[in-house]
Motif scaffolding. Structure first.
Motif, short mmCIF file in Angstrom:
data_model
loop_
_atom_site.label_atom_id
_atom_site.label_comp_id
_atom_site.label_asym_id
_atom_site.label_seq_id
_atom_site.Cartn_x
_atom_site.Cartn_y
_atom_site.Cartn_z
N UNK A 246 0.81 -1.10 -0.08
CA UNK A 246 -0.20 0.00 0.02
C UNK A 246 0.84 1.23 -0.02
N UNK A 247 0.29 2.20 -0.46
CA UNK A 247 1.16 3.56 -0.84
C UNK A 247 0.65 4.65 0.39
N UNK B 282 -5.97 5.78 10.09
CA UNK B 282 -7.24 5.07 9.82
C UNK B 282 -7.37 3.97 8.85
N UNK B 283 -6.80 4.10 7.82
CA UNK B 283 -6.72 3.07 6.70
C UNK B 283 -6.18 1.65 7.59
N UNK C 159 -19.04 6.85 6.31
CA UNK C 159 -17.81 6.91 6.41
C UNK C 159 -16.86 5.70 6.43
N UNK C 160 -17.26 4.64 6.90
CA UNK C 160 -16.52 3.37 6.65
C UNK C 160 -16.21 3.11 5.36
N UNK C 161 -17.43 3.35 4.59
CA UNK C 161 -17.18 2.82 3.08
C UNK C 161 -16.18 3.85 2.36
N UNK C 162 -16.30 5.24 3.04
CA UNK C 162 -15.30 6.02 2.28
C UNK C 162 -13.80 5.58 2.67
N UNK C 163 -13.48 5.18 3.98
CA UNK C 163 -12.18 4.81 4.50
C UNK C 163 -12.10 3.48 3.37
N UNK D 129 -8.64 3.40 1.12
CA UNK D 129 -7.83 2.25 1.08
C UNK D 129 -7.45 1.56 0.24
N UNK D 130 -8.75 1.00 -0.53
CA UNK D 130 -8.40 0.06 -1.82
C UNK D 130 -7.81 1.00 -2.88
#
Length: 115
Positions: free
Chosen positions: A62-63, A68-69, A95-99, A103-104
């Protein structure tokens, strides 16, 4: 020099002990709403002892993940559901879906690396 090494070892032991408390807190239904920067650091230090390959994977694949991620990925790795993660973070489902989405997007494309 011996005294300095002993002090460093004691300090690291205290950080790991605190990290274990925070890890147990999450596993027992607690949340991270009031965590300070040092709490996250202690948690990650402790979790690295539990699953070093996973923590290395996060760093390698991951970059520049946000804290949080990183927590989100650890919780997913622990098998927590989206509802459990929402409660742990103390935030809404959107907010979780946004994280999750951010992250993806940080996942380094393996094809790009090899090309």
């Amino acid at each position: 020099l011996k005294e300095k090494v002993t002090q460093l070892q004691q300090k690291q032991g205290e950080r790991l002990s605190e990290g274990k408390k925070l890890y147990d807190h999450i596993l027992n239904g607690g949340n991270i709403v009031s965590w300070a920067k040092q709490d996250y650091s202690n948690f990650f230090d402790y979790y690295t002892l539990i699953d070093m390959p996973f923590m290395a994977h996060m760093e390698k694949d991951y970059d520049n993940l946000s804290t949080r991620s990183m927590v989100y990925l650890v919780l997913c790795h622990l098998g927590k559901t989206e509802d459990e993660i929402k409660n742990i973070f103390g935030i809404s489902g959107s907010a979780i879906r946004s994280i999750k989405s951010r992250t993806k997007s940080r996942l380094i494309n393996q094809d790009q690396e090899q090309g």
